[in-house]
Design a protein around this motif. Sequence first.
Motif, PDB file in Angstrom:
ATOM      1  N   ASP A   1     -76.669  51.158  -5.390  1.00  0.00           N
ATOM      2  CA  ASP A   1     -75.410  51.620  -4.833  1.00  0.00           C
ATOM      3  C   ASP A   1     -74.601  50.391  -4.403  1.00  0.00           C
ATOM      4  OD1 ASP A   1     -73.857  52.265  -2.131  1.00  0.00           O
ATOM      5  OD2 ASP A   1     -73.932  54.104  -3.340  1.00  0.00           O
ATOM      6  N   PRO A   2     -73.329  50.297  -4.786  1.00  0.00           N
ATOM      7  CA  PRO A   2     -72.566  49.070  -4.489  1.00  0.00           C
ATOM      8  C   PRO A   2     -72.478  48.768  -3.001  1.00  0.00           C
ATOM      9  CG  PRO A   2     -71.133  50.804  -5.365  1.00  0.00           C
ATOM     10  CD  PRO A   2     -72.529  51.266  -5.585  1.00  0.00           C
ATOM     11  N   ASN A   3     -72.336  49.814  -2.158  1.00  0.00           N
ATOM     12  CA  ASN A   3     -72.296  49.571  -0.721  1.00  0.00           C
ATOM     13  C   ASN A   3     -73.615  49.018  -0.218  1.00  0.00           C
ATOM     14  OD1 ASN A   3     -69.590  50.664   0.172  1.00  0.00           O
ATOM     15  ND2 ASN A   3     -70.382  52.414  -0.993  1.00  0.00           N
ATOM     16  N   HIS A   4     -74.704  49.551  -0.726  1.00  0.00           N
ATOM     17  CA  HIS A   4     -76.025  49.074  -0.306  1.00  0.00           C
ATOM     18  C   HIS A   4     -76.254  47.635  -0.762  1.00  0.00           C
ATOM     19  CE1 HIS A   4     -77.716  53.467   0.022  1.00  0.00           C
ATOM     20  NE2 HIS A   4     -76.818  53.155   0.975  1.00  0.00           N
ATOM     21  N   PHE A   5     -75.784  47.329  -1.946  1.00  0.00           N
ATOM     22  CA  PHE A   5     -75.988  45.970  -2.453  1.00  0.00           C
ATOM     23  C   PHE A   5     -75.263  44.951  -1.576  1.00  0.00           C
ATOM     24  CE2 PHE A   5     -74.689  42.350  -5.075  1.00  0.00           C
ATOM     25  CZ  PHE A   5     -75.928  41.913  -5.519  1.00  0.00           C
ATOM     26  N   ILE A   6     -73.985  45.224  -1.251  1.00  0.00           N
ATOM     27  CA  ILE A   6     -73.236  44.265  -0.429  1.00  0.00           C
ATOM     28  C   ILE A   6     -73.826  44.194   0.974  1.00  0.00           C
ATOM     29  CG2 ILE A   6     -70.988  43.739   0.570  1.00  0.00           C
ATOM     30  CD1 ILE A   6     -69.693  44.824  -1.912  1.00  0.00           C
ATOM     31  N   MET A   7     -74.294  45.305   1.492  1.00  0.00           N
ATOM     32  CA  MET A   7     -74.950  45.301   2.805  1.00  0.00           C
ATOM     33  C   MET A   7     -76.206  44.430   2.760  1.00  0.00           C
ATOM     34  SD  MET A   7     -74.458  49.311   3.811  1.00  0.00           S
ATOM     35  CE  MET A   7     -75.420  49.246   5.321  1.00  0.00           C
ATOM     36  N   LEU A   8     -76.966  44.541   1.647  1.00  0.00           N
ATOM     37  CA  LEU A   8     -78.163  43.699   1.511  1.00  0.00           C
ATOM     38  C   LEU A   8     -77.771  42.223   1.475  1.00  0.00           C
ATOM     39  CD1 LEU A   8     -81.233  43.487   1.019  1.00  0.00           C
ATOM     40  CD2 LEU A   8     -80.749  43.626  -1.443  1.00  0.00           C
TER      41      LEU A   8
END
Length: 1640
Positions: free
Chosen positions: A681-688
């Motif tokens: 998920d793009p939001n999860h990736f940037i959060m990571l």
Amino acid sequence: MFQIYFTPQPNAKWWEAPDRGAAILNYIVEQVPHIYCLEAEPQPAEEEQRVQERILHPLECFLFGEDPRVGLEKLEHRNSGSSSQLCGRVFKEGETVYSCRDCAIDPTCVLCMDCFQNSVHKGHRYKMHGSSGGGFCDCGDLEAWKTGPCCSQHDPGTSVAMETDDCVLEAELLERAQILFQVLLQYFTDLMVWEEEDELPEEMKNGSEDTYYCVLYNDEQHSYDHVIYTLQRAISCDHNEAHTHTALIDKEGRRAVRRGTQRSCQQAKDLIRSTAEQITQQPLRVEILHSALMARQTFALRLGPWFQQIIGYSVGFRQVFCQVALEASADGDKPCLISTLMLHDSRLYKGARKVIHEMIFCSLLMETEYKRQFAMKFTEHYKQLQKDFISDDHERNISVTALSVQIFTVPTLARQLIEEGSVIKVIIDTVMEMLREHLDSNQRFHFQGYNSDKFFRVQVIFHDLRYILISRPAVWTEQLRGKFLEGFSVFLGLLNCMQGMEEVKRQFGQHIEVEPEWEAGFSIQIQLRHILSMFQDWVKSSFQECHRALLRCTNQPFHSEPTDSYMCKHILHSRPYKVSQEPVSIHLPISRLLAGLYVLLCQTGAVTYLPDFVDPHLDFCAFAEHSLRCVVLVAQVAAEMWRRNGLSLVSQVYYYQDVKCRDEMFDKDAIMLQIAASKMDPNHFIMLVLLRFELFEVFNGNCSSKDQDLLKQWNRLTEEMLYLLIIIIGERYVPGISIVTKEDVTMREVIHLLCIEPMAHSSLVKGLPENESHETGLESVISKVATFKKPGVSGHGLYELKKECLKEFNPFFYHYTKSQHSKAEDAQKKRRAQEGLDKALRPPVPPPFFPAFSNIVWLLSCDVFIHVLRRVLQRAVEERSSLWSEAMIQRALHLLGQALIEEKTQLEASNVEEVTFDFSHKARSTSIFQNGKCVQDRKRKAEAAKLHRQKIMAQMSAMQKNFIETHKMLYDNVPESGGQGESSTSMERRVAVGPQQGVCPADWEALTCILCQEEQEVQAQAPAMVLTACVQRSTVLTQYRGRTLSTKESSYPLFMPPDLAVGTHTGSCGHVMHATCWQKYFEAVQNTTRNRLHAEMIIDLENGEYMCPLCKSLCNTVVPLIPMQLNKLNYESAELVGQVLTLPRWIQIVLARIKGLRAAQEAAKEETGFFEDGQTDFRSILSFGVQPPPKYSSSITDMLVVCATTVHRVGLQTAPNEVCPHVPVMTWNTCAYTIQATDNMLQEEGKALFGSLQNRQLAGLKAVVQFSAVQRLKSSQTIIQKHFRDMLAALLPLPNAEETPSILEIDYFHFLVGLVLSIPALYQEENVDLQPSAISTAYNHLHLVHLVTMAHILQVLLSSQVYIKTCIICVFEEARAAAALYSTLSQHIEGVKRGVLPFLRCAALFFNCLTGVPPPEELSSTSSESLLPYLCSYLALPCNLFQLFQDHRDTVTPLIQRWCGNGAISKVLKGEMSTVRYPRNRNRLINLPEDYSILLNQASHFKCPKSSDDERKHPTLCLFCGTMLCSQSPCCQVQLDGEEVGACTAHAATCGAGVGMFLRVRECEIVLMASRTRGSTYPAPYLDDYGETDPQLGRGNPLHLCPERYRKLHQLWQQHCILEEIARSLEVHNVMFAFEWQML
């Protein structure tokens, strides 16, 4: 060679013996001790003759069963069609080899010089380099070449397979060959593998003397000097003998240093070992060998070349030899003979190894089937061979392991070895066994305290793995696939030990105490770089296997339970991990291999089948974890968070992103993150990403601080985080990620390199990654993106980016370093401004993603990304906010631009309703665009302020330039002369000689000292001002190269020979100093230079050398500036004197004066009164005008002595002696030679005689002439008078004159200068210092010029064609009148004009500098033909030079008869003596071939004249004479003045008077030499197609001669600037280690 007789007796007995092999062996055992080791010193020629007669010839008779010559003719006739098409030439170390870049299967496929010259590859793209030795020519090997496998010499006429024809020998011949080869090869093997502790066989002891040898072996641990010292101490030999022993030990591998009883040899052995241990704590290898064994081993070594000779006769012999070598032993436990030799290779000495390797090359590797069998044996013993090599200390080129390149690079053979020998597994198992000692408790490598030499040897094994993988099979069998996957699994085991190795942990508090080892890990990574890509190419379908290996890795585990993180209503469930607090490793080969395999699957479309083999619910967050940690580590290092971890971590980060490693490290990490971004998920990736960058709380608004260091870290980490997002979203130029080709990738790399600055081809190649064939793909794309600008005389060709490619520029290109990013951005802004383009550096439009990666673009429109972008821009707008930087804003705006481009692309490709990418909508709703506008306003104001500052600076610069122009004289330290070609309305007389002599317009102007900056006029009584100068011996003008001159020759240096063999040149850079300032400076230089490292290489203090304080030119003396005597002629008085002082009267007066001076001197010696009768004539010379000589200050006279002493010392190579009678002569000679060299330079460059020299050059020439004229005042006038009398005796008949040289043996310009500058001494009276008046001087000069010119004209005629000489002799014998002579000679006036012209040009230069009279304006023209009338006018000569003979016929006729009556003239006419022709030839550097390969070909055929071996030589070409020399080799060292010197140094001593210019052919570099201890390298005048030189043939591109650069080298020599160039080069390069130039 076969003997001319036939000796059947020994082989007849062998036939009758029941065991023929035993009979042959017994005979050899019996004969060998009577051939070898009979004396203490080997006698190679005699031993070779005996072994041929007694053993080798009988063996050949036995083999053929008849006379070997007859047998060989029959064999050649029978097997005329059965010969191998393989060349098989074995390369020596340093030999030039060629590889075709278009046709070679891999870079290891090479051709020898002869095959290349006769092949089609000569017209292709090829590379050339020096062989390291141990390989052989691949000509004829069809598997090595795509096209053109054979040269014209080895082309069989048909495209047959590599298989050689079976050559069936006659049954009896075959039987004899088998018997002979079995016996001799067994004998050879037994003796080669014999060791000291083995028992000597009884049959070898019988009949032999009880004599032993102490044998010293070569190793790579002791230096030459250590061994020489040890031998001198141990065996009591002198240095030369010890040096000879050491050289032979190094060359052959061993040497007997003592012969005697066993006891004496043991004593020598013990002493050698103990002495060596005292020096290096490492004993030398010494053995005691019985003389019988030494003899047999020597013969066994001789058998090697004999084997090669015999098997070269026939393919059948070669096949029999291979069978014997590979035949299993009767005892099954023992290996075959060739295996035995291989397994003992590391214990053999160098000479034995070379013989064995050459035998293998010419036999087993030349037959396809036997090559396969040998390869299997090699693979079987591979592990043991590598173990032995690692424990050995010899180089790999003389190790049997080097044969792997000949085996593993053959595609068919490599596949067979994989199938039948599991060679991949064997190689990797070998590596693992060698590195097992470096495994830690977690089974990861840890190289702290590793042995660098051993580790380097282990790395060589990786080359073999690369060789095996070079050619990917087109067809896979089940067995091949199974064996390969078995090897791949073992390879993954190796990578498993590297995954997470050498972890680092951030250091807090204090700096790390000991820097950890890091080079070893990166060395392995560099070795694996191409292997990893080749494995990926082989195992595109093995993603599952690699994934399992990654899952098995337990490196870098999490130590915390998963937690939830919240941002923008999104929740990420992940395990916490802080790179700044926990261990992290930069080595992740399995993760990166997995990323590479995934991209390959996407490229082939096989990624759709991936769920069938692996879990469809893969945790891609875990996939990205290790790569993300590594990227964060790099970012934190950039943010200076790891400062206390030392330079080792900085170095690792550098190599992680460097072109050598980045494609398998940084690039693969970026791909892995792109894979994760496409699946998560793009939001999860940037959060990571935010979590790992430790910026999550910063962007969540839960973190604040006033710590400025912490704020800077956050800002830098934010910049790096945004940069990472730019890379993940925008870097799509990878085949498999987007629809691009490898050519597109290379093109983009080249574009971005050229955006930094225009670059040379080599710089571009260095900036591009190489593939496994060392190719970058640059040539295929460079013409599409750049234009080439050719180089000038210096520098190199440059590629400049085409205008249409500018739109591809990405300022955040992920392969830019920080400095490259800044340079590229500045350069592109400037170029866009110049071309009127918009300065904005917009993101380029990227290619579309492959479907598997298409989800990455959603990062640009996800909520978290919008939130991050808004916070960054908002902080930039806020007042007093510290959480932003300009770099951060640039990155944010670039991301914004990427998002807009992506949205535009999608809108153009689909209907508006279908597009769900809604970045613009979200950006408007979150006020991103408004914040962006505010940021732009702030930047606009900053730009305006910057432009205002630039405007002010430009105004200041303009004011400064205006001041310099207004006060130009303050900045000019160059002494100006009166102007060579200036015309003055007040000066009508342009005559420098005689009663019509013009007036000197002006003398030296007020000059400024370059040291103290004070002005002073040049005056006789003022303190001296001096010019820096360099005096050197020269052969630039020589007509007889190699000839040397010495004072032992009766006429030298008073009479310079016409061939100008060696002259003394005095040059000056023209910079002026006070004499006192120079003395202080020179003393300071001496004091400081003595403390500098290797300062003696730059300047020679003992010879008074120093560097000019201003221009750093090399100098060794100073020339004092002498004010010119401005004596105006009274033309009326001069005309009256001229009526009386005709040439006959002048001769009479001069002869009377000389006679009177001699009589006065003799009378003074005998203390008797001077004669009264001749006193009137004796003093009549004074009646035409005398004046007192000028008085000079003591400072000037001291400098006269300094300069004259240097000229004398350097010119005659003698000790300083200011009272030597040769001192004044050498000052005149250097004056004349310097003028001749200047004129030669002007003619060579096609410049005018006057007006062409720079002011500083003219000032130096004028100073030398004036110094030479005044120097006589510091010499004994009696000596000057004697010199004048001896010189004049060559023109006029003087009583009691010593024998003088003939007119053909004198250089008349030197002669004229000497006479003109010495004649004032005739006016010296006993108690009164006098010199001639202006009128007397004018007539002295006039008559001397006329006399010398006539003599020179006659010299020119006598040295011309034979029929002219005969005509002249007839004229003299018949005593014809001068008018008749003139009539005869006038037919040849054109030849005389050409011959005399150089003399007149030099005379004009001389009198211009001496008198200061300006020359006619016409002499400033460059046309040589029209100069003669104006030269004659300037020198007061008739325009028709033969008119001189008519005008002075009564005087000159007896003189001509006298001149031609010399015995040397008749010798020349009879051809018994050579003479110089006029005009003299102008020397030039030798003509070089346009194609450098021609020179390499000459070098490959070069044979050292003093050495019979074929070891590596350094062919070096003298550019003065064209002689090819053997440099840096003991064989050609000679004694020069009691010192051992190399061939080049010895040659330079005779060819260039100590100065040399050599081309080292195999190194492709020029060597400049100035003395035995000084030299420097200089770029060769050969350039490749890209306008670059190639020292050491490092790049190997075809080279072609650059005429402009060769002309520059020629000028360097002609202008005597070689010494200066050497000094400047040494000064710039700051040499740390002295090179023994004398041994070159």
